[in-house]
Design a protein around this motif. Structure first.
Motif, PDB file in Angstrom:
ATOM      1  N   ASN A 153      28.110  75.512  45.164  1.00  0.00           N
ATOM      2  CA  ASN A 153      27.604  74.537  44.183  1.00  0.00           C
ATOM      3  C   ASN A 153      27.977  73.098  44.514  1.00  0.00           C
ATOM      4  OD1 ASN A 153      27.245  77.046  43.072  1.00  0.00           O
ATOM      5  ND2 ASN A 153      28.276  76.622  41.145  1.00  0.00           N
ATOM      6  N   THR A 154      28.445  72.805  45.716  1.00  0.00           N
ATOM      7  CA  THR A 154      28.890  71.458  46.050  1.00  0.00           C
ATOM      8  C   THR A 154      28.139  70.930  47.263  1.00  0.00           C
ATOM      9  OG1 THR A 154      30.654  72.205  47.535  1.00  0.00           O
ATOM     10  CG2 THR A 154      31.197  71.983  45.188  1.00  0.00           C
ATOM     11  N   LEU A 155      28.288  69.624  47.481  1.00  0.00           N
ATOM     12  CA  LEU A 155      27.814  68.956  48.681  1.00  0.00           C
ATOM     13  C   LEU A 155      28.961  68.131  49.245  1.00  0.00           C
ATOM     14  CD1 LEU A 155      25.238  68.642  46.408  1.00  0.00           C
ATOM     15  CD2 LEU A 155      24.102  67.988  48.523  1.00  0.00           C
ATOM     16  N   THR A 156      28.863  67.796  50.517  1.00  0.00           N
ATOM     17  CA  THR A 156      29.860  66.952  51.170  1.00  0.00           C
ATOM     18  C   THR A 156      29.145  65.808  51.865  1.00  0.00           C
ATOM     19  OG1 THR A 156      31.265  68.891  51.562  1.00  0.00           O
ATOM     20  CG2 THR A 156      31.808  66.877  52.744  1.00  0.00           C
ATOM     21  N   LEU A 157      29.591  64.586  51.568  1.00  0.00           N
ATOM     22  CA  LEU A 157      29.007  63.389  52.161  1.00  0.00           C
ATOM     23  C   LEU A 157      29.958  62.836  53.210  1.00  0.00           C
ATOM     24  CD1 LEU A 157      26.894  61.071  52.211  1.00  0.00           C
ATOM     25  CD2 LEU A 157      28.284  59.940  50.458  1.00  0.00           C
ATOM     26  N   TYR A 158      29.427  62.626  54.424  1.00  0.00           N
ATOM     27  CA  TYR A 158      30.182  62.020  55.516  1.00  0.00           C
ATOM     28  C   TYR A 158      29.505  60.702  55.903  1.00  0.00           C
ATOM     29  CZ  TYR A 158      31.789  66.877  56.078  1.00  0.00           C
ATOM     30  OH  TYR A 158      32.289  68.139  55.867  1.00  0.00           O
ATOM     31  N   LEU A 159      30.314  59.723  56.267  1.00  0.00           N
ATOM     32  CA  LEU A 159      29.811  58.457  56.787  1.00  0.00           C
ATOM     33  C   LEU A 159      30.097  58.402  58.280  1.00  0.00           C
ATOM     34  CD1 LEU A 159      30.874  55.916  54.005  1.00  0.00           C
ATOM     35  CD2 LEU A 159      28.665  57.030  54.341  1.00  0.00           C
ATOM     36  N   VAL A 160      29.051  58.185  59.065  1.00  0.00           N
ATOM     37  CA  VAL A 160      29.158  58.138  60.520  1.00  0.00           C
ATOM     38  C   VAL A 160      29.173  56.681  60.961  1.00  0.00           C
ATOM     39  CG1 VAL A 160      28.102  58.823  62.702  1.00  0.00           C
ATOM     40  CG2 VAL A 160      27.957  60.337  60.714  1.00  0.00           C
ATOM     41  N   LYS A 161      30.169  56.315  61.743  1.00  0.00           N
ATOM     42  CA  LYS A 161      30.283  54.966  62.294  1.00  0.00           C
ATOM     43  C   LYS A 161      29.991  55.031  63.789  1.00  0.00           C
ATOM     44  CE  LYS A 161      33.761  53.535  58.909  1.00  0.00           C
ATOM     45  NZ  LYS A 161      35.133  52.997  58.708  1.00  0.00           N
ATOM     46  N   SER A 162      28.927  54.355  64.189  1.00  0.00           N
ATOM     47  CA  SER A 162      28.509  54.370  65.586  1.00  0.00           C
ATOM     48  C   SER A 162      28.435  52.942  66.101  1.00  0.00           C
ATOM     49  CB  SER A 162      27.141  55.055  65.723  1.00  0.00           C
ATOM     50  OG  SER A 162      26.694  55.036  67.058  1.00  0.00           O
ATOM     51  N   ALA A 165      28.783  50.437  69.981  1.00  0.00           N
ATOM     52  CA  ALA A 165      28.400  50.497  71.390  1.00  0.00           C
ATOM     53  C   ALA A 165      29.414  51.250  72.231  1.00  0.00           C
ATOM     54  CB  ALA A 165      28.220  49.080  71.942  1.00  0.00           C
ATOM     55  N   SER A 166      30.630  51.444  71.711  1.00  0.00           N
ATOM     56  CA  SER A 166      31.674  52.082  72.509  1.00  0.00           C
ATOM     57  C   SER A 166      32.209  53.378  71.919  1.00  0.00           C
ATOM     58  CB  SER A 166      32.849  51.111  72.699  1.00  0.00           C
ATOM     59  OG  SER A 166      33.367  50.708  71.438  1.00  0.00           O
ATOM     60  N   SER A 167      31.928  53.681  70.646  1.00  0.00           N
ATOM     61  CA  SER A 167      32.522  54.874  70.046  1.00  0.00           C
ATOM     62  C   SER A 167      31.663  55.366  68.893  1.00  0.00           C
ATOM     63  CB  SER A 167      33.941  54.576  69.539  1.00  0.00           C
ATOM     64  OG  SER A 167      33.900  53.614  68.500  1.00  0.00           O
ATOM     65  N   VAL A 168      31.946  56.601  68.468  1.00  0.00           N
ATOM     66  CA  VAL A 168      31.320  57.207  67.299  1.00  0.00           C
ATOM     67  C   VAL A 168      32.396  58.000  66.565  1.00  0.00           C
ATOM     68  CG1 VAL A 168      30.589  59.253  68.600  1.00  0.00           C
ATOM     69  CG2 VAL A 168      29.437  58.661  66.463  1.00  0.00           C
ATOM     70  N   SER A 169      32.364  57.964  65.234  1.00  0.00           N
ATOM     71  CA  SER A 169      33.374  58.664  64.448  1.00  0.00           C
ATOM     72  C   SER A 169      32.763  59.111  63.128  1.00  0.00           C
ATOM     73  CB  SER A 169      34.592  57.765  64.183  1.00  0.00           C
ATOM     74  OG  SER A 169      34.212  56.617  63.441  1.00  0.00           O
ATOM     75  N   ILE A 170      33.396  60.125  62.515  1.00  0.00           N
ATOM     76  CA  ILE A 170      32.982  60.658  61.218  1.00  0.00           C
ATOM     77  C   ILE A 170      34.199  60.648  60.303  1.00  0.00           C
ATOM     78  CG2 ILE A 170      31.861  62.562  60.010  1.00  0.00           C
ATOM     79  CD1 ILE A 170      30.837  63.585  62.635  1.00  0.00           C
ATOM     80  N   ASP A 171      34.012  60.192  59.061  1.00  0.00           N
ATOM     81  CA  ASP A 171      35.142  60.206  58.141  1.00  0.00           C
ATOM     82  C   ASP A 171      35.385  61.625  57.636  1.00  0.00           C
ATOM     83  OD1 ASP A 171      33.165  60.726  56.335  1.00  0.00           O
ATOM     84  OD2 ASP A 171      33.427  58.908  55.148  1.00  0.00           O
ATOM     85  N   SER A 172      36.433  61.787  56.841  1.00  0.00           N
ATOM     86  CA  SER A 172      36.845  63.126  56.410  1.00  0.00           C
ATOM     87  C   SER A 172      35.915  63.737  55.379  1.00  0.00           C
ATOM     88  CB  SER A 172      38.269  63.070  55.841  1.00  0.00           C
ATOM     89  OG  SER A 172      38.339  62.128  54.781  1.00  0.00           O
ATOM     90  N   GLY A 173      35.029  62.972  54.762  1.00  0.00           N
ATOM     91  CA  GLY A 173      34.045  63.530  53.843  1.00  0.00           C
ATOM     92  C   GLY A 173      34.460  63.429  52.388  1.00  0.00           C
TER      93      GLY A 173
END
Length: 556
Positions: A434-443, A445-453
């Protein structure tokens, strides 16, 4: 009886003449009247429209509703931007400068924007108010002897048009105008060299995100044997028609062994790049170049038809993975550095501690034939320990009731996602709990990362599908299609906004004229087909194998 003398007759009373004085409010010029009306509330403006024609013209003026639109829908978004949120409230007042309008800059530049209608549209989205219409797609023809894909009918929504494809009805394009639906184009999938026995049923569909929908729309369809076709819907002709532009000449395994073959399960299309993923976890990137005079139906055809055919695409990458688990999501987008970024978002299990998500970015340039750069990131926080050491010599630290450290919050196990949707920078995962998880992706020119949600609550049953747009608007649907929710997730969800981040759209009863859309039963199944600025399209399974498209229109 003698008449009374004229001198004795009473004099007629003089009539009371009203002074011909214009009311003060009518003496005001339109400019002053418009200034006064700009301080009225929405309810007062609505009441003014019923007073007179002049009042109605002033109360519906675009400048008034433009300011109201900014204060309610643009300024709250700007206040959530890092740096702007710390600005004093006085600096976030209404401004006609286009730089203050964020992604709505195009609307602010256009002089023909109906700001009242646009305000009503956004208001309906926030309240979950919409009209609902239905198209009953009854399969009278016998189904082919193949296992149908899930869902049996593939649905996509693009620029107000609904595209559907299946092995029985072929490729169809539907149009909604003022709640009136019409079939604008239809194409038979199995023609000439493309036959049902060798290609199987369609299993994936993608629409070109980089095309001009007013001229032509490019659609690609994937099949059970791993092949695909590219169609073009020509919108400039008097009658819109689908044109076959490319057929992938591939002979895969027999349809009976499709569960173990390279069936295409997901696609993304951004001219001239095409991204496909097969059931055997094979990720392939194609690039189309030029045109060709390929013979489709045994004859060369006209010169126009030959010009519309494309060369066989060039394979830029072909990557195989043993760690990618479904569900997954593919996307293509153009970056500011004149390159194309291909993304695959996938789920993977953690050791006895639930699931997490990961992303891989592949960067391509138009002047190179290979991958320019490749990067991988996951949502697993640094220092995560799936099996913490619990030795008697070092007992865990005691904490007060109701308190939870940041590391403990990140170690909460997540159920396996039922659906993944990624539109940069938002990644949304739905779960059966019954839940959803939202992640923010930071991209960069040199790196990409995802927050913990961030966990999102609101559904009362398991969530089967969800989709998110680049502006943070999302739509999610429960497993049985009984609950549809709209989310405002732009900039992430704070603790204050978490309880009000979504609104439920009621779908039990809806009226269109004198017709009543049937109530959804508890065993009905539905799939989310997509959404845009005005509509949400849902595929619904009905009795006796029938299917229906449910369109939620928020513009009315």
């Amino acid at each position: 009886m003698p008449k009374r003398p004229a001198s004795e007759s009473p004099e007629p009373s003089s009539k009371r003449h009203r002074p011909n004085v214009v009311p003060y409010i009518k003496r005001l010029s339109d400019e002053l009247f418009l200034r006064i009306a700009s301080f009225l509330s929405i309810s007062d403006l609505t009441s003014c429209q019923r007073v007179s024609k002049r009042f109605s013209r002033i109360a519906t003026d675009g400048q008034i509703w433009k300011a109201l639109f900014y204060r309610r829908f643009v300024r709250p978004r700007a206040s959530r931007i890092p740096g702007v949120s710390r600005a004093p409230p006085s600096s976030l007042h209404y401004s006609s400068r286009n730089s203050r309008w964020l992604e709505d800059e195009g609307l602010a530049r256009t002089s023909a924007t109906n700001w009242k209608q646009l305000y009503r549209l956004r208001h309906n989205w926030n309240r979950g108010i919409c009209s609902i219409s239905e198209i009953d797609i009854t399969a009278n023809e016998p189904l082919p002897p193949l296992p149908p894909p899930v869902p049996p009918l593939l649905v996509r929504l693009h620029e107000g048009m609904v595209f559907t494809v299946d092995s029985t009805h072929g490729l169809c394009a539907w149009k909604w105008r003022n709640s009136k639906k019409s079939l604008i184009a239809n194409a038979d999938l199995y023609q000439s060299s493309l036959d049902l026995g060798s290609y199987g049923a369609p299993t994936a569909m993608a629409i070109d995100e980089d095309c001009d929908a007013t001229k032509a729309v490019n659609i690609t369809v994937g099949f059970e044997n791993g092949g695909f076709c590219v169609y073009q819907l020509d919108m400039e002709m008097s009658s819109s028609t689908f044109r076959l532009r490319y057929i992938d000449p591939r002979n895969g395994p027999s349809p009976g062994n499709s569960s173990h073959g390279p069936m295409i399960i997901s696609m993304a299309y951004c001219t001239p790049y095409l991204l496909t993923m097969t059931a055997s976890q094979l990720l392939t990137t194609y690039r189309f170049e030029g045109s060709d005079d390929i013979d489709i139906d045994g004859s060369k055809g006209s010169a126009e038809d030959r010009e519309r055919m494309m060369h066989a695409p060039k394979i830029l990458t072909s990557l195989h993975s043993h760690t990618v688990w479904p569900p997954l999501s593919l996307s293509l987008r153009r970056s500011a550095q004149s390159s194309v970024i291909a993304c695959i978002v996938y789920a993977f299990p953690l050791y006895i501690s639930g699931w997490s998500v990961g992303i891989q970015e592949l960067r391509f340039s138009d002047d190179a034939d290979g991958v320019h750069d490749s990067r991988i990131a996951t949502a697993v926080p640094s220092g995560f320990n799936p099996v913490p050491n619990m030795s008697p010599a070092s007992p865990p630290a005691q904490s007060s009731v109701g308190s939870k450290s940041h590391s403990q919050a990140n170690n909460v196990p997540l159920a396996q996602p039922t659906c993944l949707s990624y539109t940069h920078p938002y990644l949304l995962a739905s779960h059966a709990d019954n839940t959803l998880t939202l992640y923010l992706v930071k991209s960069t020119a040199s790196s990409v990362s995802i927050d913990s949600g961030q966990r999102l609550w609101g559904h009362t049953s398991g969530v089967s599908t969800a989709q998110v747009s680049s502006r943070g608007k999302a739509v999610s649907m429960s497993t049985r299609g009984l609950e549809l929710r709209v989310w405002e997730l732009e900039g992430g969800v704070s603790e204050k906004r978490r309880l009000n981040a979504s609104v439920r759209v009621e779908s039990s009863q809806a009226y269109k004229g004198n017709d009543v859309v049937e109530e959804w039963r508890g065993d009905s199944q539905g799939w989310l087909g997509g959404f845009d600025e005005e509509k949400v399209v849902v595929l619904r399974a009905k009795d006796e194998g029938r299917q229906a498209l449910i369109v939620y229109d928020f513009s009315r």
